[in-house]
Motif scaffolding. Structure first.
Motif, PDB file in Angstrom:
ATOM      1  N   ALA A   1       4.433   5.965  -5.017  1.00  0.00           N
ATOM      2  CA  ALA A   1       4.748   6.003  -6.532  1.00  0.00           C
ATOM      3  C   ALA A   1       3.604   6.985  -6.850  1.00  0.00           C
ATOM      4  O   ALA A   1       4.052   7.934  -7.774  1.00  0.00           O
ATOM      5  CB  ALA A   1       4.650   4.546  -6.980  1.00  0.00           C
ATOM      6  N   THR A   2       2.459   7.007  -6.456  1.00  0.00           N
ATOM      7  CA  THR A   2       1.415   7.653  -7.307  1.00  0.00           C
ATOM      8  C   THR A   2       1.588   9.219  -6.862  1.00  0.00           C
ATOM      9  O   THR A   2       1.489  10.080  -7.872  1.00  0.00           O
ATOM     10  CB  THR A   2      -0.150   7.361  -6.760  1.00  0.00           C
ATOM     11  OG1 THR A   2      -0.157   5.978  -6.953  1.00  0.00           O
ATOM     12  CG2 THR A   2      -1.013   8.371  -7.439  1.00  0.00           C
ATOM     13  N   ILE A   3       1.615   9.507  -5.485  1.00  0.00           N
ATOM     14  CA  ILE A   3       2.011  10.875  -5.336  1.00  0.00           C
ATOM     15  C   ILE A   3       3.205  11.274  -5.865  1.00  0.00           C
ATOM     16  O   ILE A   3       3.360  12.823  -6.115  1.00  0.00           O
ATOM     17  CB  ILE A   3       2.152  11.039  -3.495  1.00  0.00           C
ATOM     18  CG1 ILE A   3       0.906  10.671  -3.052  1.00  0.00           C
ATOM     19  CG2 ILE A   3       2.710  12.384  -3.186  1.00  0.00           C
ATOM     20  CD1 ILE A   3       0.862  10.432  -1.570  1.00  0.00           C
ATOM     21  N   ALA A   4       4.451  10.690  -5.698  1.00  0.00           N
ATOM     22  CA  ALA A   4       5.698  11.122  -6.370  1.00  0.00           C
ATOM     23  C   ALA A   4       5.562  11.681  -8.005  1.00  0.00           C
ATOM     24  O   ALA A   4       6.079  12.381  -8.425  1.00  0.00           O
ATOM     25  CB  ALA A   4       6.675  10.153  -6.332  1.00  0.00           C
ATOM     26  N   LEU A   5       4.834  10.706  -8.616  1.00  0.00           N
ATOM     27  CA  LEU A   5       4.527  10.933 -10.036  1.00  0.00           C
ATOM     28  C   LEU A   5       3.523  12.011 -10.117  1.00  0.00           C
ATOM     29  O   LEU A   5       3.540  12.987 -11.263  1.00  0.00           O
ATOM     30  CB  LEU A   5       3.795   9.732 -10.673  1.00  0.00           C
ATOM     31  CG  LEU A   5       3.612   9.793 -12.232  1.00  0.00           C
ATOM     32  CD1 LEU A   5       4.491   9.882 -12.964  1.00  0.00           C
ATOM     33  CD2 LEU A   5       2.595   8.492 -12.577  1.00  0.00           C
ATOM     34  N   ILE A   6       2.567  12.423  -9.597  1.00  0.00           N
ATOM     35  CA  ILE A   6       1.742  13.608  -9.392  1.00  0.00           C
ATOM     36  C   ILE A   6       2.520  14.674  -9.279  1.00  0.00           C
ATOM     37  O   ILE A   6       2.455  15.806  -9.822  1.00  0.00           O
ATOM     38  CB  ILE A   6       0.488  13.476  -8.479  1.00  0.00           C
ATOM     39  CG1 ILE A   6      -0.380  12.313  -8.986  1.00  0.00           C
ATOM     40  CG2 ILE A   6      -0.200  14.754  -8.365  1.00  0.00           C
ATOM     41  CD1 ILE A   6      -1.707  12.078  -7.945  1.00  0.00           C
ATOM     42  N   LEU A   7       3.134  14.781  -8.261  1.00  0.00           N
ATOM     43  CA  LEU A   7       3.887  16.107  -7.754  1.00  0.00           C
ATOM     44  C   LEU A   7       5.070  16.264  -8.963  1.00  0.00           C
ATOM     45  O   LEU A   7       5.306  17.498  -9.101  1.00  0.00           O
ATOM     46  CB  LEU A   7       4.842  15.645  -6.461  1.00  0.00           C
ATOM     47  CG  LEU A   7       5.787  16.858  -5.930  1.00  0.00           C
ATOM     48  CD1 LEU A   7       4.809  18.158  -5.671  1.00  0.00           C
ATOM     49  CD2 LEU A   7       6.349  16.370  -4.639  1.00  0.00           C
ATOM     50  N   ALA A   8       5.445  15.313  -9.361  1.00  0.00           N
ATOM     51  CA  ALA A   8       6.797  15.552 -10.498  1.00  0.00           C
ATOM     52  C   ALA A   8       6.215  15.956 -11.586  1.00  0.00           C
ATOM     53  O   ALA A   8       6.511  16.988 -12.502  1.00  0.00           O
ATOM     54  CB  ALA A   8       7.352  14.094 -10.966  1.00  0.00           C
TER      55      ALA A   8
ATOM     56  N   PHE B   1       0.830  -1.339   0.010  1.00  0.00           N
ATOM     57  CA  PHE B   1       0.005  -0.230   0.103  1.00  0.00           C
ATOM     58  C   PHE B   1       0.710   1.330  -0.033  1.00  0.00           C
ATOM     59  O   PHE B   1       0.609   2.073  -0.853  1.00  0.00           O
ATOM     60  CB  PHE B   1      -0.806   0.083   1.256  1.00  0.00           C
ATOM     61  CG  PHE B   1      -1.893   1.320   1.375  1.00  0.00           C
ATOM     62  CD1 PHE B   1      -3.149   1.237   0.535  1.00  0.00           C
ATOM     63  CD2 PHE B   1      -1.216   2.302   2.149  1.00  0.00           C
ATOM     64  CE1 PHE B   1      -3.653   2.469   0.519  1.00  0.00           C
ATOM     65  CE2 PHE B   1      -2.344   3.296   2.480  1.00  0.00           C
ATOM     66  CZ  PHE B   1      -3.466   3.401   1.726  1.00  0.00           C
ATOM     67  N   LYS B   2       1.990   1.261   0.703  1.00  0.00           N
ATOM     68  CA  LYS B   2       2.795   2.369   0.916  1.00  0.00           C
ATOM     69  C   LYS B   2       3.741   2.751  -0.353  1.00  0.00           C
ATOM     70  O   LYS B   2       3.813   3.803  -0.692  1.00  0.00           O
ATOM     71  CB  LYS B   2       3.734   2.116   2.095  1.00  0.00           C
ATOM     72  CG  LYS B   2       3.016   2.363   3.421  1.00  0.00           C
ATOM     73  CD  LYS B   2       4.315   2.742   4.518  1.00  0.00           C
ATOM     74  CE  LYS B   2       5.095   1.355   4.779  1.00  0.00           C
ATOM     75  NZ  LYS B   2       5.875   1.724   6.008  1.00  0.00           N
ATOM     76  N   MET B   3       4.040   1.598  -0.982  1.00  0.00           N
ATOM     77  CA  MET B   3       4.753   1.601  -2.243  1.00  0.00           C
ATOM     78  C   MET B   3       3.816   2.256  -3.311  1.00  0.00           C
ATOM     79  O   MET B   3       4.089   3.143  -4.336  1.00  0.00           O
ATOM     80  CB  MET B   3       5.114   0.165  -2.765  1.00  0.00           C
ATOM     81  CG  MET B   3       6.379  -0.397  -1.988  1.00  0.00           C
ATOM     82  SD  MET B   3       6.600  -1.865  -2.591  1.00  0.00           S
ATOM     83  CE  MET B   3       8.188  -2.519  -1.600  1.00  0.00           C
ATOM     84  N   SER B   4       2.475   1.716  -3.364  1.00  0.00           N
ATOM     85  CA  SER B   4       1.550   2.245  -4.615  1.00  0.00           C
ATOM     86  C   SER B   4       1.167   3.830  -4.241  1.00  0.00           C
ATOM     87  O   SER B   4       1.313   4.394  -5.335  1.00  0.00           O
ATOM     88  CB  SER B   4       0.170   1.347  -4.644  1.00  0.00           C
ATOM     89  OG  SER B   4      -0.164   1.501  -3.388  1.00  0.00           O
ATOM     90  N   ILE B   5       0.793   3.751  -3.060  1.00  0.00           N
ATOM     91  CA  ILE B   5       0.575   5.380  -2.540  1.00  0.00           C
ATOM     92  C   ILE B   5       1.694   6.371  -2.824  1.00  0.00           C
ATOM     93  O   ILE B   5       1.655   7.442  -3.275  1.00  0.00           O
ATOM     94  CB  ILE B   5       0.083   5.679  -1.281  1.00  0.00           C
ATOM     95  CG1 ILE B   5      -1.168   4.925  -1.088  1.00  0.00           C
ATOM     96  CG2 ILE B   5       0.010   7.074  -0.751  1.00  0.00           C
ATOM     97  CD1 ILE B   5      -2.272   5.510  -1.942  1.00  0.00           C
TER      98      ILE B   5
ATOM     99  N   GLY C   1      12.021  11.721  -0.904  1.00  0.00           N
ATOM    100  CA  GLY C   1      11.479  12.410   0.040  1.00  0.00           C
ATOM    101  C   GLY C   1       9.894  11.858   0.259  1.00  0.00           C
ATOM    102  O   GLY C   1       9.661  12.008   1.416  1.00  0.00           O
ATOM    103  N   ILE C   2       9.348  11.614  -0.791  1.00  0.00           N
ATOM    104  CA  ILE C   2       7.932  10.959  -0.511  1.00  0.00           C
ATOM    105  C   ILE C   2       7.891   9.534   0.191  1.00  0.00           C
ATOM    106  O   ILE C   2       7.095   9.463   1.218  1.00  0.00           O
ATOM    107  CB  ILE C   2       7.159  10.812  -1.775  1.00  0.00           C
ATOM    108  CG1 ILE C   2       7.069  12.288  -2.559  1.00  0.00           C
ATOM    109  CG2 ILE C   2       5.890  10.149  -1.727  1.00  0.00           C
ATOM    110  CD1 ILE C   2       5.888  13.025  -1.762  1.00  0.00           C
TER     111      ILE C   2
END
Length: 324
Positions: free
Chosen positions: A15-22, A9-13, A133-134
């Motif tokens: 990765a998603t947040i990192a992709l959105i922020l980038a 769960f932590k990996m998926s969340i 960071g995320i």
């Protein structure tokens, strides 16, 4: 709420947040930030801190080395090979191998760039910072294993009492219970799992170093090794003496007092008295009697080792408390 502690769960969340922020920051190769976030998720806080730090160091070195290599020697397969020949040994030399693969990926971005400018260097730094960071924020959420640790303690102590109680009876009957091997095998498996959990508890504490959990489980593991030695003596017991009854009663007494807070001082004093009583008894009259009594004495010596392991553990932590 429990899902927040799950690694997947932590990996998926993350990765998603990192992709959105980038993407919000218009970072090129934004998916790499998501991959770095996935790779940076760990099962303990201290491990996560070390891995994150090593990835940052490795990426900074890779970006700097890539700039020098590609800027002055050109962007060709040969210069990329030269970069790897220099960079990979450096990660080993500085013990930052965890950051090697992400750092090489960042280097390839500079390798394919038309021109290495401050824009691309900033882009690669942002990929690294966002990914690590995320993941670092996600790694702050670790499950508490203290309840399981207490359950492990209770299970281990319960089974130590059971095994020693069975030994007490076996000393008089020369018979070993059929289920004892199963109990010992299950106990060994639980001990290994408990040691792993103890290390995770210790490594999730960033503010202070607390080795109690690991030391406690290692102490119980050392006692378990002694218990297996105690069991091996029963292959050679086939005669009963007055000493046998004394040691059987003492073994039962030890079993009844297996608990976390017992400092074993009284038991060790009782053991010394048994040794003195044995010395005052008549000497063996036959070779068989001599061998069996010698085996009994060795059993008693191993029992002493079992108790001293716990005694030393208690004394160590009493000293620590006095220092505080």
């Amino acid at each position: 709420m429990k899902y927040i502690y799950n690694l997947a769960f932590k990996m998926s969340i993350s990765a998603t947040i990192a992709l959105i922020l980038a993407n919000i920051l218009n970072v090129q190769f934004s998916t790499v930030a998501a991959v770095i976030a996935i790779l940076s998720i760990q099962d303990t806080k201290k491990k996560a801190l070390i891995v994150g730090r090593n990835r940052i160091y490795a990426c900074i070195i890779a970006i700097f080395l890539s700039f020098l290599t590609y800027k002055f020697l050109g962007q060709s397969p040969i210069t990329f090979a030269l970069f790897l020949l220099i960079f990979i040994p450096l990660t080993s030399r500085f013990n930052i191998s965890e950051g090697m693969v992400p750092a090489v990926v960042l280097s390839t971005h500079l390798f394919v760039a038309n021109e290495i400018t401050s824009y691309w260097i900033t882009n690669e730094l942002l990929i690294m910072i966002i990914g690590v960071g995320i993941a670092s924020i996600a790694n702050l959420f670790m499950p508490s294993l203290h309840k399981q640790f207490e359950e492990d303690k209770a299970y281990i102590e319960k089974n130590y009492r059971l095994i020693l109680s069975k030994m007490s009876k076996s000393l008089l009957t020369y018979a070993v219970d059929r289920d004892e091997k199963i109990i010992i095998n299950n106990l060994e498996k639980r001990l290994n799992e408990s040691i792993d959990r103890a290390y995770k508890i210790a490594n999730n504490n960033l503010l202070k170093s607390d080795s109690y959990y690991v030391d406690y489980m290692n102490m119980r593991k050392n006692q378990f090794d002694i218990i297996k030695k105690l069991r091996s003596h029963f292959e050679k017991f086939y005669m009963s003496f007055d000493q046998t009854h004394m040691i059987s009663k003492f073994t039962k007494n030890v079993a009844d007092q297996i608990k976390d807070t017992n400092d074993c001082r009284d038991l060790l004093e009782e053991l010394e008295n048994i040794k003195k009583d044995c010395k005052r008894m008549a000497l063996p009259k036959t070779r068989e009697e001599f061998e069996n009594r010698a085996q009994l004495l060795q059993f008693l010596n191993d029992m002493e080792d079992l108790l001293r392991i716990k005694r030393n553990f208690i004394l160590t932590y009493n000293l620590d408390n006095n220092k505080k």
